[in-house]
Design a protein around this motif. Structure first.
Motif, PDB file in Angstrom:
ATOM      1  N   TYR A 189    -127.403 -45.149 -68.174  1.00 19.14           N
ATOM      2  CA  TYR A 189    -126.193 -44.879 -67.500  1.00 19.14           C
ATOM      3  C   TYR A 189    -125.152 -44.087 -68.080  1.00 19.14           C
ATOM      4  CZ  TYR A 189    -122.253 -45.283 -64.075  1.00 19.14           C
ATOM      5  OH  TYR A 189    -121.304 -45.109 -63.292  1.00 19.14           O
ATOM      6  N   ALA A 190    -124.744 -44.671 -69.099  1.00 17.46           N
ATOM      7  CA  ALA A 190    -123.584 -44.060 -69.910  1.00 17.46           C
ATOM      8  C   ALA A 190    -124.003 -42.900 -70.658  1.00 17.46           C
ATOM      9  CB  ALA A 190    -123.296 -45.048 -70.980  1.00 17.46           C
ATOM     10  N   MET A 191    -125.401 -42.651 -70.937  1.00 16.52           N
ATOM     11  CA  MET A 191    -125.894 -41.419 -71.623  1.00 16.52           C
ATOM     12  C   MET A 191    -125.620 -41.298 -73.190  1.00 16.52           C
ATOM     13  SD  MET A 191    -125.663 -38.638 -68.299  1.00 16.52           S
ATOM     14  CE  MET A 191    -123.911 -39.243 -67.811  1.00 16.52           C
ATOM     15  N   ALA A 192    -125.196 -42.625 -73.593  1.00 13.66           N
ATOM     16  CA  ALA A 192    -124.676 -42.679 -74.899  1.00 13.66           C
ATOM     17  C   ALA A 192    -125.397 -43.864 -75.555  1.00 13.66           C
ATOM     18  CB  ALA A 192    -123.193 -42.721 -74.960  1.00 13.66           C
ATOM     19  N   THR A 193    -125.469 -43.797 -76.880  1.00 12.19           N
ATOM     20  CA  THR A 193    -125.873 -45.080 -77.830  1.00 12.19           C
ATOM     21  C   THR A 193    -124.405 -45.644 -78.018  1.00 12.19           C
ATOM     22  OG1 THR A 193    -125.569 -43.743 -79.601  1.00 12.19           O
ATOM     23  CG2 THR A 193    -127.745 -43.942 -78.962  1.00 12.19           C
ATOM     24  N   PRO A 194    -124.328 -47.018 -78.525  1.00 14.01           N
ATOM     25  CA  PRO A 194    -123.260 -47.857 -78.820  1.00 14.01           C
ATOM     26  C   PRO A 194    -122.543 -46.808 -79.684  1.00 14.01           C
ATOM     27  CG  PRO A 194    -125.059 -49.332 -78.970  1.00 14.01           C
ATOM     28  CD  PRO A 194    -125.841 -48.030 -78.525  1.00 14.01           C
ATOM     29  N   GLY A 195    -123.028 -46.227 -80.461  1.00 16.18           N
ATOM     30  CA  GLY A 195    -122.079 -45.474 -81.520  1.00 16.18           C
ATOM     31  C   GLY A 195    -121.461 -44.441 -80.762  1.00 16.18           C
ATOM     32  N   LYS A 196    -122.178 -43.538 -80.143  1.00 14.67           N
ATOM     33  CA  LYS A 196    -121.508 -42.395 -79.224  1.00 14.67           C
ATOM     34  C   LYS A 196    -120.523 -43.049 -78.085  1.00 14.67           C
ATOM     35  CE  LYS A 196    -125.202 -39.096 -79.587  1.00 14.67           C
ATOM     36  NZ  LYS A 196    -126.059 -39.772 -80.578  1.00 14.67           N
ATOM     37  N   ASP A 207    -127.382 -28.658 -67.943  1.00 17.65           N
ATOM     38  CA  ASP A 207    -126.621 -28.452 -66.835  1.00 17.65           C
ATOM     39  C   ASP A 207    -125.828 -29.761 -66.423  1.00 17.65           C
ATOM     40  OD1 ASP A 207    -128.566 -30.604 -66.120  1.00 17.65           O
ATOM     41  OD2 ASP A 207    -129.427 -29.395 -64.640  1.00 17.65           O
ATOM     42  N   GLY A 208    -125.512 -30.810 -67.582  1.00 10.09           N
ATOM     43  CA  GLY A 208    -124.691 -31.784 -67.617  1.00 10.09           C
ATOM     44  C   GLY A 208    -125.564 -33.070 -67.022  1.00 10.09           C
ATOM     45  N   ALA A 209    -126.718 -32.870 -66.477  1.00  8.85           N
ATOM     46  CA  ALA A 209    -127.458 -34.003 -66.031  1.00  8.85           C
ATOM     47  C   ALA A 209    -128.097 -35.047 -67.236  1.00  8.85           C
ATOM     48  CB  ALA A 209    -128.578 -33.573 -65.176  1.00  8.85           C
ATOM     49  N   ARG A 210    -128.181 -36.278 -66.653  1.00  8.50           N
ATOM     50  CA  ARG A 210    -128.794 -37.072 -67.431  1.00  8.50           C
ATOM     51  C   ARG A 210    -130.247 -36.885 -68.082  1.00  8.50           C
ATOM     52  NH1 ARG A 210    -129.367 -43.136 -65.430  1.00  8.50           N
ATOM     53  NH2 ARG A 210    -127.271 -42.531 -64.385  1.00  8.50           N
ATOM     54  N   ILE A 211    -130.458 -37.124 -69.343  1.00  6.97           N
ATOM     55  CA  ILE A 211    -131.859 -36.771 -69.813  1.00  6.97           C
ATOM     56  C   ILE A 211    -132.839 -37.823 -69.353  1.00  6.97           C
ATOM     57  CG2 ILE A 211    -130.717 -35.088 -71.516  1.00  6.97           C
ATOM     58  CD1 ILE A 211    -131.741 -37.325 -73.687  1.00  6.97           C
ATOM     59  N   SER A 212    -133.839 -37.531 -69.463  1.00  7.93           N
ATOM     60  CA  SER A 212    -135.139 -38.464 -69.426  1.00  7.93           C
ATOM     61  C   SER A 212    -135.401 -39.139 -70.598  1.00  7.93           C
ATOM     62  CB  SER A 212    -136.395 -37.871 -68.740  1.00  7.93           C
ATOM     63  OG  SER A 212    -136.879 -36.927 -69.538  1.00  7.93           O
ATOM     64  N   PHE A 213    -135.961 -40.377 -70.357  1.00  7.54           N
ATOM     65  CA  PHE A 213    -136.654 -41.355 -71.540  1.00  7.54           C
ATOM     66  C   PHE A 213    -137.382 -40.513 -72.471  1.00  7.54           C
ATOM     67  CE2 PHE A 213    -139.085 -44.051 -73.604  1.00  7.54           C
ATOM     68  CZ  PHE A 213    -138.424 -44.839 -74.185  1.00  7.54           C
ATOM     69  N   LEU A 214    -138.409 -39.562 -71.906  1.00 11.36           N
ATOM     70  CA  LEU A 214    -139.435 -38.648 -72.630  1.00 11.36           C
ATOM     71  C   LEU A 214    -138.543 -37.690 -73.457  1.00 11.36           C
ATOM     72  CD1 LEU A 214    -142.474 -38.510 -70.291  1.00 11.36           C
ATOM     73  CD2 LEU A 214    -142.156 -40.154 -72.093  1.00 11.36           C
ATOM     74  N   ARG A 215    -137.663 -37.167 -72.744  1.00 10.17           N
ATOM     75  CA  ARG A 215    -136.849 -36.042 -73.582  1.00 10.17           C
ATOM     76  C   ARG A 215    -136.094 -36.750 -74.593  1.00 10.17           C
ATOM     77  NH1 ARG A 215    -135.338 -30.947 -72.206  1.00 10.17           N
ATOM     78  NH2 ARG A 215    -136.079 -31.001 -70.166  1.00 10.17           N
ATOM     79  N   GLY A 216    -135.577 -37.952 -74.314  1.00 11.64           N
ATOM     80  CA  GLY A 216    -134.829 -38.736 -75.456  1.00 11.64           C
ATOM     81  C   GLY A 216    -135.980 -38.894 -76.775  1.00 11.64           C
ATOM     82  N   ILE A 217    -137.057 -39.364 -76.329  1.00  9.79           N
ATOM     83  CA  ILE A 217    -138.103 -39.727 -77.579  1.00  9.79           C
ATOM     84  C   ILE A 217    -138.183 -38.089 -78.021  1.00  9.79           C
ATOM     85  CG2 ILE A 217    -140.438 -39.854 -77.820  1.00  9.79           C
ATOM     86  CD1 ILE A 217    -139.326 -42.353 -77.344  1.00  9.79           C
ATOM     87  N   GLY A 218    -138.470 -37.079 -77.375  1.00  9.56           N
ATOM     88  CA  GLY A 218    -138.566 -35.728 -77.966  1.00  9.56           C
ATOM     89  C   GLY A 218    -137.252 -35.356 -78.979  1.00  9.56           C
ATOM     90  N   ARG A 219    -136.251 -35.765 -78.421  1.00  8.06           N
ATOM     91  CA  ARG A 219    -135.171 -35.252 -79.196  1.00  8.06           C
ATOM     92  C   ARG A 219    -134.907 -36.239 -80.460  1.00  8.06           C
ATOM     93  NH1 ARG A 219    -129.642 -36.671 -79.856  1.00  8.06           N
ATOM     94  NH2 ARG A 219    -128.201 -34.833 -79.882  1.00  8.06           N
ATOM     95  N   TYR A 220    -135.373 -37.471 -80.488  1.00  7.20           N
ATOM     96  CA  TYR A 220    -135.244 -38.224 -81.589  1.00  7.20           C
ATOM     97  C   TYR A 220    -136.124 -37.538 -82.712  1.00  7.20           C
ATOM     98  CZ  TYR A 220    -136.254 -41.765 -85.105  1.00  7.20           C
ATOM     99  OH  TYR A 220    -136.480 -42.198 -86.429  1.00  7.20           O
ATOM    100  N   PHE A 221    -137.396 -37.359 -82.421  1.00 12.52           N
ATOM    101  CA  PHE A 221    -138.525 -36.659 -83.318  1.00 12.52           C
ATOM    102  C   PHE A 221    -138.217 -35.325 -83.809  1.00 12.52           C
ATOM    103  CE2 PHE A 221    -140.955 -40.414 -81.570  1.00 12.52           C
ATOM    104  CZ  PHE A 221    -141.470 -40.719 -83.109  1.00 12.52           C
TER     105      PHE A 221
END
Length: 304
Positions: A189-196, A207-221
């Protein structure tokens, strides 16, 4: 112009917003049937479903249609009317409106609302560094504890004890935990880690939308790619037009202020903020101390 207020799932008050803006928030799914709303003249906060007709939302045909009518003065109304009433039904108030006593419909989950047209403050390298320092501390402690327990279980299971094997287990656990940690928080919901969250920034799609979990995985790698080129991929966040690091460009993401793409863009902060400054000072101090220790050890080795 009537100004409305509404609460979110954490019971945090938002507003004021215009009636048209609140209607748009309902259409975007930010405001649900059970969301409590209020405006001047209402005796108490009301679930949106009770006032939905005032915003033109439809209901089954055959029911009396309702609309919100402010009661500015009792003298101008029926003298026998309820003195606490601040709105009353008006039949024929517009096609599709419905009685507040009709059974509520299910609130279909939709993507979080995003509002365009306002100013967007992008998070630069220093804020991102401070956020990552906090997250790295959390992940480091968790990885050491979980990785150590996993190694002990493997050792007890007959795999034996070895320093390099232990490091391999801890690193594998760290990678898996980090991928889940960043992907889950960025897709939440917050679109942010505790640090962020601590420094007041978040990760969003272009476009300002929340990213998906799979996109988050891809972004990490994708951050591995940013690391492989002497950390230049991370440093790009300080020089690109929208403060994007290399992994942001790969995954079509932005890191912005927590209030960007919301109905309160004026709350965005361009300054670093107290948390960011404190964390950066600590990081610089620890880095400097580490370099002094390293130079001292090299000096001792050279003269021994």
């Amino acid at each position: 112009m009537t100004e409305w207020y509404y609460t979110d799932a954490r019971q945090t008050r938002h507003g004021p917003v215009t009636q048209d803006a609140l209607r748009q928030l309902r259409q975007d799914g930010v405001v649900g049937d059970s969301t409590r709303v209020w405006r001047e003249g209402l005796a108490d906060w009301q679930p949106f479903r009770e006032l939905a007709a005032a915003f033109g939302f439809g209901a089954p045909s055959g029911l009396e249609t309702w609309a919100l009518e402010p009661v500015a003065s009792r003298d101008a109304q029926d003298p026998h009317a309820d003195p606490d009433a601040s709105w009353r039904p008006i039949t024929g108030a517009g096609g599709g409106a419905h009685s507040p006593y009709a059974p509520p419909t299910a609130n279909v989950a939709r993507a979080a609302a995003r509002i365009h047209g306002g100013d967007v403050v992008f998070a630069g390298f220093r804020k991102r560094l401070a956020a990552y320092a906090i997250d790295a501390l959390i992940i480091g402690i968790a990885s050491t504890l979980i990785g150590g327990m996993a190694y002990e279980l493997l050792a007890v299971g007959g795999f034996g004890r070895d320093f390099w094997r232990e490091q391999l287990v801890v690193n594998l656990v760290s990678i898996a935990l980090s991928a889940f940690y960043f992907a889950w928080f960025h897709a939440a919901y917050a679109m942010a880690t505790p640090g962020k969250m601590a420094v007041g920034i978040k990760v969003v799609h272009l476009d300002g939308a929340r990213i998906s979990f799979l996109r988050g995985i891809g972004r990490y790698f994708a951050t591995i790619l940013s690391s492989m080129i002497l950390m230049i991929g991370f440093l790009m966040a300080g020089f690109t037009q929208r403060k994007q690091a290399l992994h942001d460009m790969v995954c079509d993401t932005l890191v912005v202020d927590r209030w960007a793409f919301t109905d309160r863009p004026e709350l965005q902060r361009r300054e670093l903020g107290t948390v960011t400054v404190v964390v950066l000072v600590l990081v610089a101090s620890l880095t400097g101390l580490g370099l002094l220790v390293l130079l001292g050890l090299l000096g001792i080795a050279a003269f021994s």
